[in-house]
Scaffold this motif. Structure first.
Motif, mmCIF file in Angstrom:
data_model
loop_
_atom_site.group_PDB
_atom_site.id
_atom_site.type_symbol
_atom_site.label_atom_id
_atom_site.label_comp_id
_atom_site.label_asym_id
_atom_site.label_seq_id
_atom_site.Cartn_x
_atom_site.Cartn_y
_atom_site.Cartn_z
ATOM 1 N N SER A 281 -9.310 -2.683 0.772
ATOM 2 C CA SER A 281 -10.344 -3.562 0.208
ATOM 3 C C SER A 281 -11.751 -3.113 0.595
ATOM 4 C CB SER A 281 -10.117 -5.002 0.665
ATOM 5 O OG SER A 281 -8.918 -5.485 0.124
ATOM 6 N N GLY B 220 -3.713 -17.077 -5.263
ATOM 7 C CA GLY B 220 -2.769 -16.387 -6.147
ATOM 8 C C GLY B 220 -3.140 -14.918 -6.235
ATOM 9 N N TYR B 221 -2.332 -14.161 -6.960
ATOM 10 C CA TYR B 221 -2.601 -12.731 -7.113
ATOM 11 C C TYR B 221 -3.175 -12.494 -8.506
ATOM 12 C CZ TYR B 221 -2.158 -7.724 -6.652
ATOM 13 O OH TYR B 221 -2.440 -6.393 -6.570
ATOM 14 N N ASP B 222 -4.352 -11.896 -8.586
ATOM 15 C CA ASP B 222 -4.997 -11.706 -9.887
ATOM 16 C C ASP B 222 -5.779 -10.384 -9.868
ATOM 17 O OD1 ASP B 222 -6.585 -11.766 -12.169
ATOM 18 O OD2 ASP B 222 -6.874 -13.932 -12.067
ATOM 19 N N GLU B 223 -5.126 -9.350 -10.380
ATOM 20 C CA GLU B 223 -5.695 -7.997 -10.361
ATOM 21 C C GLU B 223 -7.058 -7.960 -11.070
ATOM 22 O OE1 GLU B 223 -3.645 -5.435 -9.083
ATOM 23 O OE2 GLU B 223 -5.265 -3.979 -9.326
ATOM 24 N N TYR C 231 -15.058 -7.741 -6.699
ATOM 25 C CA TYR C 231 -15.619 -6.561 -6.011
ATOM 26 C C TYR C 231 -16.956 -6.163 -6.648
ATOM 27 C CZ TYR C 231 -11.203 -5.707 -3.498
ATOM 28 O OH TYR C 231 -10.101 -5.815 -2.684
ATOM 29 N N GLN D 266 -2.316 -11.514 9.910
ATOM 30 C CA GLN D 266 -2.902 -10.203 10.196
ATOM 31 C C GLN D 266 -4.376 -10.122 9.792
ATOM 32 O OE1 GLN D 266 -1.195 -7.128 7.684
ATOM 33 N NE2 GLN D 266 -2.957 -5.806 8.075
ATOM 34 N N ALA E 42 -9.810 -9.668 -9.201
ATOM 35 C CA ALA E 42 -10.183 -8.882 -8.025
ATOM 36 C C ALA E 42 -11.261 -7.868 -8.411
ATOM 37 C CB ALA E 42 -8.954 -8.176 -7.450
ATOM 38 N N GLU F 127 -5.313 -3.720 11.146
ATOM 39 C CA GLU F 127 -5.467 -3.201 9.789
ATOM 40 C C GLU F 127 -5.191 -1.694 9.818
ATOM 41 O OE1 GLU F 127 -5.327 -3.850 6.404
ATOM 42 O OE2 GLU F 127 -6.717 -5.456 6.949
ATOM 43 N N GLY G 170 -7.805 -10.564 -0.721
ATOM 44 C CA GLY G 170 -6.706 -9.963 0.037
ATOM 45 C C GLY G 170 -5.586 -10.947 0.273
ATOM 46 N N GLY H 271 -7.087 -15.023 -2.769
ATOM 47 C CA GLY H 271 -6.079 -14.691 -1.759
ATOM 48 C C GLY H 271 -4.707 -15.181 -2.142
ATOM 49 N N SER H 272 -3.719 -14.431 -1.696
ATOM 50 C CA SER H 272 -2.337 -14.826 -1.985
ATOM 51 C C SER H 272 -1.558 -14.788 -0.684
ATOM 52 C CB SER H 272 -1.725 -13.851 -2.980
ATOM 53 O OG SER H 272 -2.072 -12.522 -2.643
ATOM 54 N N MET I 187 -13.959 -8.831 6.044
ATOM 55 C CA MET I 187 -12.609 -8.395 6.409
ATOM 56 C C MET I 187 -12.478 -8.486 7.928
ATOM 57 S SD MET I 187 -11.251 -5.123 4.335
ATOM 58 C CE MET I 187 -9.491 -4.882 4.485
ATOM 59 N N GLY J 86 0.796 -1.228 0.000
ATOM 60 C CA GLY J 86 0.000 0.000 0.000
ATOM 61 C C GLY J 86 0.830 1.281 0.000
ATOM 62 N N ILE K 164 -12.726 -0.222 -1.564
ATOM 63 C CA ILE K 164 -13.058 -0.650 -2.931
ATOM 64 C C ILE K 164 -14.460 -1.264 -2.937
ATOM 65 C CG2 ILE K 164 -12.392 -2.110 -4.864
ATOM 66 C CD1 ILE K 164 -9.510 -2.099 -3.732
HETATM 67 P P1 ADP Z 1 -2.773 -4.854 2.624
HETATM 68 O O1 ADP Z 1 -2.084 -3.557 2.230
HETATM 69 O O2 ADP Z 1 -2.598 -5.233 4.062
HETATM 70 O O3 ADP Z 1 -2.455 -5.978 1.704
HETATM 71 P P2 ADP Z 1 -5.212 -3.484 1.835
HETATM 72 O O4 ADP Z 1 -6.659 -3.812 2.031
HETATM 73 O O5 ADP Z 1 -4.751 -2.153 2.314
HETATM 74 O O6 ADP Z 1 -4.361 -4.654 2.475
HETATM 75 O O7 ADP Z 1 -4.862 -3.538 0.276
HETATM 76 C C1 ADP Z 1 -4.962 -4.714 -0.434
HETATM 77 C C2 ADP Z 1 -4.996 -4.400 -1.919
HETATM 78 O O8 ADP Z 1 -4.382 -5.480 -2.631
HETATM 79 C C3 ADP Z 1 -6.407 -4.298 -2.454
HETATM 80 O O9 ADP Z 1 -6.381 -3.442 -3.577
HETATM 81 C C4 ADP Z 1 -6.700 -5.733 -2.894
HETATM 82 O O10 ADP Z 1 -7.696 -5.779 -3.898
HETATM 83 C C5 ADP Z 1 -5.341 -6.144 -3.435
HETATM 84 N N1 ADP Z 1 -5.104 -7.590 -3.331
HETATM 85 C C6 ADP Z 1 -4.714 -8.273 -2.234
HETATM 86 N N2 ADP Z 1 -4.585 -9.582 -2.500
HETATM 87 C C7 ADP Z 1 -4.907 -9.738 -3.798
HETATM 88 C C8 ADP Z 1 -4.956 -10.864 -4.686
HETATM 89 N N3 ADP Z 1 -4.678 -12.083 -4.270
HETATM 90 N N4 ADP Z 1 -5.300 -10.649 -5.973
HETATM 91 C C9 ADP Z 1 -5.604 -9.400 -6.393
HETATM 92 N N5 ADP Z 1 -5.569 -8.301 -5.617
HETATM 93 C C10 ADP Z 1 -5.226 -8.459 -4.331
#
Ligand code: ADP
Length: 490
Positions: free
Chosen positions: A392, A364-367, A374, A311, A370, A387, A306, A335-336, A382, A18, A395
């Motif tokens: 999240s 895994g991470y998948d923008e 949402y 945490q 995500a 935190e 997330g 989740g990743s 959450m 972040g 969003i």
């Molecule tokens: P942190 O900074 O503790 O990870 P935040 O809620 O502040 O948590 O920010 C998380 C950001 O990362 C959000 O934009 C969320 O959509 C994104 N994110 C987290 N994990 C993933 C994932 N596995 N795939 C896609 N986006 C993710």
């Protein structure tokens, strides 16, 4: 106002978390308001250079005094989606920023202490005199220390420092050597607890503590977290020093990038919508169900998006899954995790629910996914243990997805309970529970699912109230400007 950000990350060229989004988002907001902003970053070999325009050397021979000698650096300049960025490239055998990744090396304090020194040396040699230097997290904690102790006498007499702490858990602990390398020297002076001495180890220095003591103002990323770090164990040992400096300490909520996260224009979702066309959100629910082979039908969709980290309240995330499935709802997780054991655990869960028509887990991470989740979900859980701010939930609100959150850190500042909040009814936007246990989560989820099922018109009203919230950079931008003006004029 002329502001220079000095940071280890900036989205999207150098992003781990972040912090990167804040550096980019706040800089952009300040520029939109007519202020001049420059960002100084390390020139990592893993920089995502496809996001930098017109990258070229701008200062060839910056000699940075270091460890009794000097290291030659090249300073590069380029635009990162419109932001003016300087990248510092040291030429030395330590190869500080040529490691293939950002963090995780035994000499991290040395790498970023060098970067902090080089940033100040660059401002001095380039004749830059910002009104405010804004530094972030432990990596740039030595900037205010060296500015006060070395560089103000050398000619940088003007700037004030605002320091933002995004994560108290990582504080940058180093040995005495670093004092010699940076030219600060005098270990007995700096290891005093009212300067940089680390509480646990009298021979160590704590860079984050140095930033708190030496900055003109210190912020963390939400007002409630600013309270928590002083009054609970969430300050990880820095509570007392924050108490001592509380007159210059406060919380400013992070903003959300409202261009990137906009259901009316989002190219990554199946059907675009806004508050006036809220019913079109359902096209996203259908698309997600098709993609994840979930059955259609009148069931609420509960989601988690997330990191999979302790945490985030992992046992409660799992509990939410079981609760949803036992109460005729659907559950989707994206989740990743960075820890092997946690990933294994969730892979196991994923396999167990593989054939369930109401549940899907994606590890895994998948923008892109995500964005779709949402837009598709009815509820986002959450249940974080801590935190600092949280994006999240913001969003989710923007996408008309009702957040169900634990009352902690930035979640407490952004989500207001439909039944119990002290806020006027029109400002309520989600469901909140206090204790990090199953009973707490159950009480909030049962109220949320109950409203969805029994009072659809009210549920829709609640979702629309969430969409009406403004968690853009607008307010935080004003807030930071007020802090800058306060310290500049002091
Ligand atoms: P942190 O900074 O503790 O990870 P935040 O809620 O502040 O948590 O920010 C998380 C950001 O990362 C959000 O934009 C969320 O959509 C994104 N994110 C987290 N994990 C993933 C994932 N596995 N795939 C896609 N986006 C993710």
């Amino acid at each position: 106002m002329y502001v220079v950000m000095v940071a280890a990350e900036c989205a999207p060229v150098a992003k781990v978390g972040g912090l990167a989004d804040v550096v980019y988002g706040l800089s952009r907001e300040l520029e939109l308001r007519g202020h001049a902003v420059e960002i100084v970053l390390p020139k990592y070999d893993c920089l995502r250079e496809e996001h930098v325009w017109e990258l070229a050397p701008t200062f060839e021979d910056l000699w940075v005094p270091w460890d009794g000698g000097a290291i030659r650096c090249t300073v590069w300049f380029g635009f990162v989606h419109g932001r003016k960025c300087y990248f510092i490239e040291p030429h030395s055998r330590q190869a500080y920023f040529d490691r293939g990744t950002y963090y995780g090396f035994w000499d991290d304090p040395e790498r970023f202490a060098f970067f902090s020194k080089a940033a100040l040396e660059f401002l001095l040699k380039a004749g830059k005199h910002p009104d405010v230097i804004h530094t972030h997290d432990w990596q740039t904690g030595l900037v205010p220390v060296m500015l006060y102790e070395i560089y103000s006498a050398a000619g940088l007499s003007h700037p004030r420092v605002c320091h933002t702490i995004h994560n108290f858990r990582h504080q940058g602990i180093a040995g005495h050597d670093l004092l010699r390398q940076t030219g600060l020297g005098r270990p007995e002076y700096y290891t005093a607890p009212d300067r940089m001495g680390d509480g646990d180890d009298h021979h160590a220095i704590n860079l984050m503590r140095g930033a708190i003591v030496y900055s003109n103002f210190v912020t963390t990323v939400s007002p409630h977290h600013a309270w928590e770090v002083r009054h609970t164990d969430q300050g990880f040992g820095l509570g007392p020093v924050l108490h001592r400096h509380q007159a210059k300490f406060g919380g400013v909520l992070n903003g959300l990038d409202y261009e990137m996260w906009n259901p009316a224009t989002d190219p990554l979702i199946a059907g675009r919508y806004d508050a006036a066309s809220f019913e079109l959100k359902a096209a996203n629910t259908e698309a997600l169900r098709r993609r994840m082979l979930l059955r259609a039908g009148p069931r609420p969709l509960v989601a988690y998006v997330g990191r999979l980290d302790a945490q985030k309240g992992l046992h409660l995330i799992k509990h939410a899954l079981h609760y949803a499935l036992h109460h005729e709802a659907q559950f989707v997780l994206l989740g990743s995790g960075s820890e092997h054991g946690i990933n294994e655990d969730f892979w196991h869960l994923k396999r167990r629910f593989n054939d369930d028509p109401d549940c899907h887990l994606e590890i895994g991470y998948d923008e892109e996914l995500a964005h779709l989740i949402y837009a598709a979900a009815d509820l986002l859980v959450m249940p974080s243990l801590y935190e600092p701010c949280g994006l999240s939930q913001m969003i989710a609100l923007r996408y008309g997805t009702v957040p169900v959150v634990r009352s902690v850190g930035g979640l407490r500042d952004t989500v207001f309970d439909w039944d119990h909040s002290e806020r006027p009814r029109v400002e309520r936007n989600g469901f909140v529970f206090e204790h990090a246990d199953a009973a707490g989560l159950d009480s909030a989820l049962s109220r949320a699912l109950g409203l969805w099922r029994n009072e659809p018109a009210l549920f829709r009203e609640l979702a629309l109230q969430g969409m009406a919230c403004d968690y853009s950079w607008n307010h935080p931008g004003q807030h930071y400007l007020a802090i800058y003006e306060f310290i500049r004029d002091k």
